[in-house]
Design a protein around this motif. Structure first.
Motif, short mmCIF file in Angstrom:
data_model
loop_
_atom_site.label_atom_id
_atom_site.label_comp_id
_atom_site.label_asym_id
_atom_site.label_seq_id
_atom_site.Cartn_x
_atom_site.Cartn_y
_atom_site.Cartn_z
N UNK A 127 0.21 -0.99 0.21
CA UNK A 127 -0.14 0.11 0.17
C UNK A 127 1.14 1.29 0.02
N UNK A 128 2.57 1.36 0.83
CA UNK A 128 2.57 2.86 0.80
C UNK A 128 3.99 2.45 0.05
N UNK A 129 4.02 1.82 -1.29
CA UNK A 129 5.26 1.99 -1.96
C UNK A 129 6.76 1.22 -1.50
N UNK A 130 6.57 0.43 -0.68
CA UNK A 130 7.82 0.26 0.30
C UNK A 130 8.77 0.15 -0.47
N UNK A 131 8.53 -1.26 -1.79
CA UNK A 131 9.76 -1.80 -2.47
C UNK A 131 10.97 -0.91 -2.91
N UNK A 132 10.14 -0.14 -3.65
CA UNK A 132 10.08 1.17 -4.27
C UNK A 132 10.98 2.44 -2.90
N UNK A 133 10.78 3.01 -2.38
CA UNK A 133 10.68 3.84 -1.27
C UNK A 133 12.38 2.64 -0.92
N UNK A 134 12.21 2.16 -0.83
CA UNK A 134 13.49 1.41 -0.10
C UNK A 134 14.86 1.77 -0.97
N UNK A 135 14.03 1.14 -2.32
CA UNK A 135 15.31 0.78 -3.00
C UNK A 135 15.65 2.88 -3.16
N UNK A 136 15.98 3.31 -3.40
CA UNK A 136 15.67 5.56 -2.83
C UNK A 136 16.04 5.13 -1.85
N UNK A 137 16.13 4.00 -0.66
CA UNK A 137 17.44 4.97 0.17
C UNK A 137 18.50 4.82 1.10
N UNK A 138 18.92 5.80 1.78
CA UNK A 138 20.45 5.18 1.87
C UNK A 138 20.60 3.89 3.19
N UNK A 139 19.40 4.03 4.20
CA UNK A 139 19.03 3.27 5.67
C UNK A 139 17.92 3.14 5.92
N UNK A 140 17.50 2.07 5.63
CA UNK A 140 16.10 2.30 5.98
C UNK A 140 15.52 1.48 7.58
N UNK A 141 14.93 2.65 8.63
CA UNK A 141 14.13 2.03 9.79
C UNK A 141 13.48 1.88 10.41
N UNK A 142 12.92 0.85 11.04
CA UNK A 142 11.92 0.41 11.47
C UNK A 142 11.94 0.47 13.16
N UNK A 143 10.63 -0.32 13.27
CA UNK A 143 10.51 -0.48 14.74
C UNK A 143 9.65 -1.35 15.25
N UNK A 144 9.45 -1.65 17.25
CA UNK A 144 8.24 -1.63 17.22
C UNK A 144 8.28 -2.18 18.76
#
Length: 226
Positions: A127-144
């Motif tokens: 829904x949020x286009x995560x795959x494309x966003x990760x491809x354009x990023x230098x660092x990916x941050x997640x959390x829980x």
């Protein structure tokens, strides 16, 4: 199920304790309400409802249940499955399905109504286009809330790390608490994990969670900035 009109001989809105003595649940009315509706159960965990790897055993300690409470609640849910599904192994099989134990058993309720269970992180990522966003990023941050041994079981951090890994991007996690070691962490695709309880302290983390999270995020940003 009760809100959708399913009658039962015990209240369905009083938590596990309200299920004491339950013997009968009729799902026909609830199923009629959602007839023709395409239900998707998007869950971030794939645990079953009952047993050693079920919802009570997995998440009960996080909610403050001691060993005696765990046995009691699991027994109440076992009786619930008999009432809503039937007593035979074939009838009860839906309670063993991946995701049946999500959200304290909400997953089972949706499955009983004919929902198609999908990993929540996959639904949201699409829904949020995560795959494309990760491809354009230098660092990916997640959390829980708690980054622990259950995080591999369909939870968000693991799912995000898998997407980041496909694009060879480092993934870090910020969590309330972190209980996995570095080796297990990297096996899940996470480079580093930062615990608010360790970096901001328990008192501040609970008194000012937003401010504490911002401070930890700033520290992480300094660590990973070029």
């Amino acid at each position: 199920l009760g809100a959708l009109g399913a009658p039962a001989d015990r209240p369905l809105d009083a938590g596990p304790d309200g299920l004491r003595g339950i013997t009968s649940v009729d799902l026909d009315a609830a199923r009629q309400v959602v007839e023709g509706v395409d239900l998707v159960a998007a869950s971030d965990v794939d645990v079953p409802l009952l047993g050693l790897f079920g919802a009570t055993k997995t998440f009960g300690p996080q909610k403050g249940l001691d060993d005696a409470d765990l046995l009691e609640v699991d027994g109440l849910l076992d009786a619930w499955v008999d009432a809503v599904c039937g007593p035979t192994p074939a009838q009860r099989r839906v309670a063993d399905a991946p995701g049946a134990g999500a959200a304290g058993g909400l997953g089972l309720g949706l499955l009983l109504l004919g929902a198609d269970r999908r990993p929540g992180v996959a639904v949201v990522a699409e829904a949020v286009g995560l795959d494309a966003a990760c491809a354009d990023a230098d660092l990916v941050v997640s959390g829980e809330g708690s980054y622990d041994h259950t995080s591999r079981s369909g939870k968000v951090v693991h799912g995000v790390a898998q997407v980041a890994g496909r694009h060879a991007r480092p993934c870090v996690a910020i969590a309330g608490r972190v209980t996995v070691g570095a080796r297990e962490m990297r096996a899940m695709g996470v480079e580093s994990a930062y615990a608010m309880l360790d970096l901001a302290g328990e008192e501040r983390s609970f008194a000012d969670p937003s401010g504490a999270l911002a401070d930890v995020a700033e520290r992480v940003a300094r660590t990973w900035s070029r």
